[in-house]
Design a protein around this motif. Structure first.
Motif, mmCIF file in Angstrom:
data_model
loop_
_atom_site.group_PDB
_atom_site.id
_atom_site.type_symbol
_atom_site.label_atom_id
_atom_site.label_comp_id
_atom_site.label_asym_id
_atom_site.label_seq_id
_atom_site.Cartn_x
_atom_site.Cartn_y
_atom_site.Cartn_z
ATOM 1 N N SER A 44 4.287 1.358 8.360
ATOM 2 C CA SER A 44 4.546 1.655 7.014
ATOM 3 C C SER A 44 4.115 2.998 6.545
ATOM 4 O O SER A 44 3.834 3.263 5.555
ATOM 5 C CB SER A 44 4.005 0.649 6.250
ATOM 6 N N GLY A 45 3.147 3.712 7.518
ATOM 7 C CA GLY A 45 2.728 5.087 7.209
ATOM 8 C C GLY A 45 1.214 4.973 6.620
ATOM 9 O O GLY A 45 1.000 6.010 5.855
ATOM 10 N N VAL A 46 0.778 3.829 6.856
ATOM 11 C CA VAL A 46 -0.843 3.765 6.425
ATOM 12 C C VAL A 46 -1.761 3.798 7.781
ATOM 13 O O VAL A 46 -1.573 2.919 8.497
ATOM 14 C CB VAL A 46 -1.097 2.102 5.910
ATOM 15 N N ALA A 47 -2.613 4.744 7.756
ATOM 16 C CA ALA A 47 -3.566 4.887 8.725
ATOM 17 C C ALA A 47 -4.754 3.919 8.646
ATOM 18 O O ALA A 47 -5.481 3.841 7.581
ATOM 19 C CB ALA A 47 -4.182 6.309 8.490
ATOM 20 N N THR A 48 -4.955 3.450 9.593
ATOM 21 C CA THR A 48 -6.130 2.470 9.895
ATOM 22 C C THR A 48 -7.207 3.021 10.300
ATOM 23 O O THR A 48 -7.367 3.677 11.375
ATOM 24 C CB THR A 48 -5.630 1.114 10.701
ATOM 25 N N VAL A 49 -8.338 3.121 9.327
ATOM 26 C CA VAL A 49 -9.546 3.940 9.895
ATOM 27 C C VAL A 49 -10.589 3.029 10.445
ATOM 28 O O VAL A 49 -10.787 1.834 9.769
ATOM 29 C CB VAL A 49 -10.267 4.287 8.377
ATOM 30 N N LEU A 101 0.688 -1.231 0.062
ATOM 31 C CA LEU A 101 -0.161 0.083 0.168
ATOM 32 C C LEU A 101 0.898 1.414 0.054
ATOM 33 O O LEU A 101 0.570 2.181 -0.710
ATOM 34 C CB LEU A 101 -1.204 -0.125 1.230
ATOM 35 N N ALA A 102 1.776 1.212 0.890
ATOM 36 C CA ALA A 102 2.498 2.431 1.106
ATOM 37 C C ALA A 102 3.507 2.719 -0.347
ATOM 38 O O ALA A 102 3.545 3.911 -0.850
ATOM 39 C CB ALA A 102 3.590 2.221 2.066
ATOM 40 N N ASP A 103 3.838 1.620 -1.041
ATOM 41 C CA ASP A 103 4.706 1.624 -2.315
ATOM 42 C C ASP A 103 3.927 2.201 -3.095
ATOM 43 O O ASP A 103 4.593 3.093 -4.033
ATOM 44 C CB ASP A 103 5.181 0.347 -2.795
ATOM 45 N N VAL A 104 2.525 2.239 -3.340
ATOM 46 C CA VAL A 104 1.781 2.927 -4.514
ATOM 47 C C VAL A 104 1.213 4.212 -3.968
ATOM 48 O O VAL A 104 0.314 4.621 -4.736
ATOM 49 C CB VAL A 104 0.781 1.950 -5.008
ATOM 50 N N GLY A 105 1.652 4.467 -2.629
ATOM 51 C CA GLY A 105 1.099 6.009 -2.513
ATOM 52 C C GLY A 105 -0.446 5.712 -1.559
ATOM 53 O O GLY A 105 -0.956 6.818 -1.288
ATOM 54 N N VAL A 106 -0.749 4.788 -1.184
ATOM 55 C CA VAL A 106 -1.947 4.590 -0.304
ATOM 56 C C VAL A 106 -1.745 5.054 1.055
ATOM 57 O O VAL A 106 -0.770 4.533 1.739
ATOM 58 C CB VAL A 106 -2.564 3.071 -0.271
ATOM 59 N N THR A 107 -2.393 5.887 1.632
ATOM 60 C CA THR A 107 -2.050 6.342 3.245
ATOM 61 C C THR A 107 -3.088 5.931 4.063
ATOM 62 O O THR A 107 -3.091 6.365 5.278
ATOM 63 C CB THR A 107 -2.151 7.935 2.871
#
Length: 251
Positions: A138-143, A110-116
């Protein structure tokens, strides 16, 4: 805080997040870019799953169409690598796909393709720590999702554990268009706003620009899924539809 929450807080206007099912058509990324050009503040991307629990008929049909086209998590993420917009991307899917992919691998991809951001609709907070910690790294926010039936104590915990924003379900049940905005949409927004300073966005049951404007009096914004996917199914303009919601919300 996360990059997602920072971006949403900086909009200075009611937040608008359209939803698009990944892989629903060959040119599905065109719909994502159309939504951005029409004034979306982020775009939610559905990774289709064969056994969804909160998707209504319109989004279920889109997922079936995508799966029949051979869509997989990898093909959706591959296509997202071509994203040219400036607003954040959030994926929405179900935990089985993440479990099979592997927490570390999925979060990094996710992070590699720019998903935040990521919404895992069927992952309860009691079982979410391992994924959330991996995603955070990884800098991905869990909503996290709050339903109208969520008790006050649990609602506070859901809001505390949510990262990029709080996804408040406007009605109990599955996604879909409804003729009348449910009272529960505004009620859950008010309840969530009372216990968090994170953006509270209402999805499920926000069917018209007028609905969106009403909800935005109590929430920080809205998520629109079924109206967008119906427009795609009918061959209409996503840009025109999202633009009408943008006008209704202001900004």
């Amino acid at each position: 805080m996360t990059a997602l929450i920072d971006s949403l807080r900086e909009t200075g206007r009611p937040i608008l997040i359209p939803y698009v099912t990944g892989g629903v058509t060959e040119n599905w990324m065109d719909h994502v870019h159309a939504a951005v050009h029409a004034g979306a503040d982020a775009v939610e991307i559905g990774i289709p799953f064969s056994d969804p629990v909160i998707d209504g008929p319109v989004i279920q049909a889109a997922s079936v169409q995508a799966l029949e086209r051979g869509t997989t998590p990898d093909t959706v993420l591959r296509d997202l690598a071509s994203y040219r917009g400036a607003v954040p991307l959030v994926v929405m899917t179900y935990y089985n796909l993440v479990h099979r992919y592997g927490h570390d691998a999925f979060a990094r991809r996710l992070a590699d393709v720019g998903v935040t951001g990521a919404v895992l609709a069927d992952l309860p907070i009691e079982e979410s720590a391992e994924w959330t910690e991996t995603a955070d790294a990884s800098g991905v926010a869990t909503v996290q999702i709050a339903a109208p039936s969520t008790p006050d104590g649990r609602l506070a915990e859901v809001c505390e554990r949510s990262r990029g924003f709080v996804y408040a379900m406007g009605v109990m049940g599955v996604t879909g268009e409804r003729a009348v905005l449910a009272d529960s949409a505004c009620a859950i927004a008010r309840r969530a706003k009372a216990v968090t300073d994170k953006p509270v966005l209402v999805g499920v049951g926000v069917s018209t620009p007028e609905n969106a404007a009403t909800v935005a009096e109590h929430a920080d914004g809205v998520i629109i899924g079924a109206p967008v996917m119906r427009r795609i199914a009918e061959g209409g303009s996503v840009r025109e539809l999202v633009g009408r919601f943008r006008v209704a919300l202001g900004g």
